[in-house]
Scaffold this motif. Structure first.
Motif, short mmCIF file in Angstrom:
data_model
loop_
_atom_site.label_atom_id
_atom_site.label_comp_id
_atom_site.label_asym_id
_atom_site.label_seq_id
_atom_site.Cartn_x
_atom_site.Cartn_y
_atom_site.Cartn_z
N GLN A 200 23.45 -6.39 -31.82
CA GLN A 200 24.68 -6.77 -31.06
C GLN A 200 24.90 -8.26 -31.31
O GLN A 200 25.51 -8.91 -30.26
N HIS A 201 24.45 -8.90 -32.21
CA HIS A 201 25.01 -10.24 -32.57
C HIS A 201 25.66 -10.54 -33.83
O HIS A 201 25.55 -9.38 -34.71
N LEU A 202 26.18 -11.61 -34.02
CA LEU A 202 26.55 -12.05 -35.24
C LEU A 202 25.53 -12.36 -36.18
O LEU A 202 24.56 -13.04 -35.80
N CYS A 203 25.71 -12.10 -37.42
CA CYS A 203 24.75 -12.41 -38.48
C CYS A 203 25.35 -13.26 -39.47
O CYS A 203 26.39 -12.67 -40.06
N LYS A 204 24.71 -14.48 -39.67
CA LYS A 204 25.44 -15.16 -40.87
C LYS A 204 25.17 -14.74 -42.31
O LYS A 204 24.27 -14.20 -42.55
N LEU A 205 26.07 -14.93 -42.96
CA LEU A 205 26.05 -14.50 -44.59
C LEU A 205 26.10 -15.74 -45.50
O LEU A 205 26.96 -16.71 -45.01
N TYR A 206 25.15 -15.84 -46.47
CA TYR A 206 25.34 -16.95 -47.20
C TYR A 206 25.34 -16.48 -48.72
O TYR A 206 24.71 -15.62 -49.13
N ILE B 75 26.77 -12.93 -55.13
CA ILE B 75 25.67 -12.36 -54.27
C ILE B 75 25.65 -12.83 -52.85
O ILE B 75 25.77 -14.27 -52.63
N LEU B 76 25.56 -11.96 -51.86
CA LEU B 76 25.61 -12.27 -50.43
C LEU B 76 24.65 -12.09 -49.86
O LEU B 76 23.90 -10.84 -49.92
N VAL B 77 23.66 -12.82 -48.98
CA VAL B 77 22.45 -12.42 -48.39
C VAL B 77 22.58 -12.61 -46.89
O VAL B 77 23.49 -13.60 -46.40
N SER B 78 21.77 -11.85 -46.14
CA SER B 78 21.79 -12.02 -44.67
C SER B 78 21.27 -13.22 -44.21
O SER B 78 20.46 -13.87 -45.04
N ARG C 157 30.01 -7.00 -56.91
CA ARG C 157 29.55 -7.56 -55.75
C ARG C 157 28.16 -7.16 -55.35
O ARG C 157 28.04 -6.01 -55.05
N LEU C 158 27.55 -8.28 -54.91
CA LEU C 158 26.05 -8.02 -54.69
C LEU C 158 25.57 -8.26 -53.20
O LEU C 158 26.07 -9.25 -52.99
N GLY C 159 24.69 -7.65 -52.66
CA GLY C 159 24.05 -8.34 -51.54
C GLY C 159 22.48 -7.86 -51.33
O GLY C 159 22.06 -7.00 -51.87
N TYR D 272 26.39 -1.61 -42.02
CA TYR D 272 25.92 -2.93 -42.29
C TYR D 272 25.83 -3.30 -43.58
O TYR D 272 26.56 -4.37 -44.00
N ILE D 273 25.56 -2.43 -44.49
CA ILE D 273 25.67 -2.75 -46.10
C ILE D 273 27.09 -2.98 -46.47
O ILE D 273 27.55 -3.85 -47.11
N LYS D 274 27.90 -2.09 -45.99
CA LYS D 274 29.57 -1.94 -46.41
C LYS D 274 30.01 -3.31 -45.77
O LYS D 274 30.91 -3.85 -46.63
N SER D 275 29.58 -3.65 -44.52
CA SER D 275 30.21 -4.92 -44.14
C SER D 275 29.91 -6.27 -45.08
O SER D 275 30.79 -6.90 -44.93
N ILE D 276 28.67 -6.45 -45.40
CA ILE D 276 28.35 -7.27 -46.33
C ILE D 276 29.11 -7.41 -47.57
O ILE D 276 29.55 -8.36 -48.02
N ILE D 277 29.28 -6.20 -48.15
CA ILE D 277 29.87 -6.11 -49.49
C ILE D 277 31.45 -6.41 -49.24
O ILE D 277 31.91 -7.16 -50.14
N ASP D 278 32.00 -5.95 -48.31
CA ASP D 278 33.38 -6.11 -48.16
C ASP D 278 33.74 -7.75 -48.11
O ASP D 278 34.64 -8.23 -48.11
N LYS D 279 32.76 -8.38 -47.40
CA LYS D 279 32.81 -9.92 -47.22
C LYS D 279 32.57 -10.61 -48.62
O LYS D 279 33.17 -11.87 -48.69
N ALA D 280 31.94 -10.01 -49.65
CA ALA D 280 31.51 -10.72 -50.85
C ALA D 280 33.06 -10.57 -51.62
O ALA D 280 33.74 -9.83 -51.80
N ILE D 281 32.96 -11.77 -52.37
CA ILE D 281 34.17 -12.14 -53.51
C ILE D 281 33.64 -11.42 -54.71
O ILE D 281 32.41 -11.41 -54.74
N PRO D 282 34.34 -11.21 -55.65
CA PRO D 282 33.84 -10.93 -56.96
C PRO D 282 32.86 -11.81 -57.64
O PRO D 282 32.80 -13.12 -57.55
N ASN D 283 31.83 -11.30 -58.32
CA ASN D 283 30.77 -11.85 -58.92
C ASN D 283 29.97 -12.85 -57.97
O ASN D 283 29.48 -13.66 -58.50
#
Length: 566
Positions: A421-427, A392-395, A356-358, A379-390
């Motif tokens: 203090q805001h929601l950040c969309k992930l793509y 790449i998630l970007v802010s 899982r990459l970000g 912040y990094i961990k929260s992005i990785i936790d949202k990623a599915i296997p294989n």
């Protein structure tokens, strides 16, 4: 004033046209709007008069960005990062270590990003009529609607520089001046072809610098006319509120072009602002792109995790921290981080290792080594936790800056950013089939093909480990005088023979450090450097990292990673 001579420098493989004139205590780089032609600027009395006045308070540097004006007319989509490279190339060509950036309209986007990414090269930022995004949204209602942008695309494609382009909207006070309007029409026509203008416009539609405004620390002057039709006054106010150390100045009028109307008031504001500049101001932080990842199914026996770090270092990254199953790397710009993430993804898939990459943006000290805070780690961990296997998630900040890059982005989810203090969309990011011309990884090694140079390189490579191999010996081997050698090598490589020898030695030394257990000192002496400290300085200048960063790839060390990804 006689127009300055137009010169050229290379940005990667692209020729960038530039001019230099004036004098003063500071350098000022003018980043023009949408399209430009630096020769044709001088045929407008209003603009040439404005530029002459700037030349009385600064050494002024003008240039046409790639795809426009006198620079190479590439029509492929150019990213905002490539436009930053154009600024760097021009500054380097004229020996400008730091400069005031003056960005107009669309040029404000790249000026702002450059100021956040390379604050050590920016004295201050001046803008006129800039915008933060060019696509209407709930939090930015002043931008053109989708329908309005589509109408603009059609006008460019079918009626470029005709009456239907409505160029009068950029200069209402000059709408009844046929001489000025004829010049303006020619300026755009000489600035870009219809295809190049359309490509640039489509990229601009997708660019969004809102998320990077908070990272700008250099003193900033934001100027705008109150009734500008093209860029609304509210856009300037929006931007000014989000940049620290910024001053927002409003002028009467409705012209989008700064060099007409009440231009003397604008010049006075620039003079006063530059007169108050403190040359010893040093930003504390700069924008950095982080690439991070987790290996989900452990590292298989046949997989060498050092392959990950080799790819990262070869593509300009730096190791921040690593463990057996996870890592964090830093890059100067998000495009390089994302392209490296895609290379890592391919590597890991081929090795049958699930990952899982970000990629995200963060601010770190301009002088100290990058150290992750607890907030960064969360912040990094929260992005990785949202990623599915294989995956790449970007802010959203990364996605907004990468218009024109050959990747497809799809919104997946959001996370809470405790910094804003805001929601950040992930793509999710995935390589697409968009045409893209890969830039050489090391611009310093772009060497035109010719037999003379082949012989020079062959001889140098045969003597890389010879401590006593000099330019004088190279002349004897080639059979020409030192003056001829200097001229021929400089013409084809933009380096002196001494610089070329050093560059090739450093490249070979880097390969040895990556593939052996030799110490830095051993490698330094092996390739003819007088001391490890001198070798380290040369290595850092050539590759942007210290040789110990390469050496540490081969060692198992305890990471300072402060988080656990599970």
């Amino acid at each position: 004033m006689t127009p300055p001579t137009t010169q050229y420098t290379k940005s990667g493989t692209i020729n960038i046209a530039y001019q230099v004139f004036g004098s003063g205590p500071f350098d000022l780089v003018y980043i023009p709007g949408w399209v430009s032609n630096i020769d044709w600027m001088w045929f407008c009395p209003d603009l040439s008069e404005f530029l002459e006045e700037l030349g009385k308070i600064a050494r002024v540097i003008l240039f046409d960005k790639r795809g426009t004006g006198l620079s190479d007319r590439v029509v492929d989509l150019s990213t905002i990062e490539e436009r930053m490279e154009d600024i760097t190339a021009v500054m380097d060509a004229v020996g400008s270590e730091k400069a005031v950036l003056f960005g107009h309209s669309e040029g404000g986007s790249v000026s702002a990003l450059f100021s956040a990414t390379y604050p050590e090269r920016v004295i201050s930022l001046i803008t006129f009529g800039i915008f933060a995004q060019r696509k209407q949204s709930e939090n930015y209602p002043w931008a053109p609607s989708r329908e309005e942008r589509e109408d603009l695309y059609n006008m460019i494609e079918n009626n470029w520089c005709s009456g239907k382009m409505q160029l009068q909207a950029l200069a209402p006070s000059k709408a009844e001046d046929p001489q000025f309007m004829n010049w303006l029409t020619s300026y755009f026509r000489y600035g870009a072809s219809p295809r190049a203008a359309l490509a640039l416009t489509k990229v601009n539609t997708e660019v969004n610098i809102i998320d990077i405004l908070k990272y700008i620390e250099v003193p900033t002057l934001i100027m705008q006319r109150t009734h500008d039709i093209d860029v609304k006054i509210a856009e300037g106010e929006f931007i000014a509120k989000r940049i620290k150390n910024s001053k927002f100045v409003k002028f009467d009028g409705n012209d989008h072009l700064f060099w007409i109307g009440n231009k003397n008031e604008i010049l006075d504001e620039i003079r006063n602002f530059m007169g108050a500049i403190k040359s010893n101001f040093k930003p504390k932080k700069k924008l950095v792109s982080l690439l991070f990842g987790q290996l989900l199914d452990g590292i298989k026996k046949q997989f060498n995790s050092n392959d990950i770090y080799k790819i990262v270092l070869e593509n300009g990254g730096t190791i921040v921290c690593k463990e057996r199953d996870c890592f964090v790397m830093s890059f100067q710009v998000p495009g390089e981080a994302l392209k490296t993430a895609a290379l890592l993804q391919d590597l890991l898939k081929n090795k049958k290792v699930t990952s899982r990459l970000g990629v995200c943006l963060r601010a770190f000290s301009t002088i100290e080594k990058i150290r992750l805070t607890t907030e960064d780690c969360e912040y990094i961990k929260s992005i990785i936790d949202k990623a599915i296997p294989n995956q790449i998630l970007v802010s959203q900040g990364v996605k907004h800056l990468l218009s024109g890059i050959p990747f497809d982005f799809k919104q997946e989810t959001s996370i809470f950013d405790s910094n804003t203090q805001h929601l950040c969309k992930l793509y999710s990011a995935r390589k697409s089939n968009k045409p893209y011309q890969e830039k050489p990884k090391n611009k310093s090694t772009i060497i035109p093909h010719n037999c003379f140079l082949e012989n020079v390189l062959k001889i140098i490579n045969q003597h890389l480990e010879d401590d006593f191999f000099t330019v004088e010996k190279l002349c004897k081997k080639i059979g020409i005088s030192e003056r001829q050698l200097q001229r021929k090598v400089k013409e084809t490589t933009k380096k002196s023979p001494t610089q070329l020898i050093t560059s090739l030695r450093l490249k070979k030394a880097k390969e040895v450090l990556m593939d052996s257990d030799y110490t830095v000192a051993e490698v330094a002496f092996q390739f003819g450097f007088s001391s490890p400290s001198y070798f380290t300085r040369c290595f850092k200048k050539e590759f942007g990292i210290r040789p110990t960063s390469i050496q540490n790839i081969q060692k198992n060390y305890t990471s300072n990673l402060q988080f656990t990804m599970s």
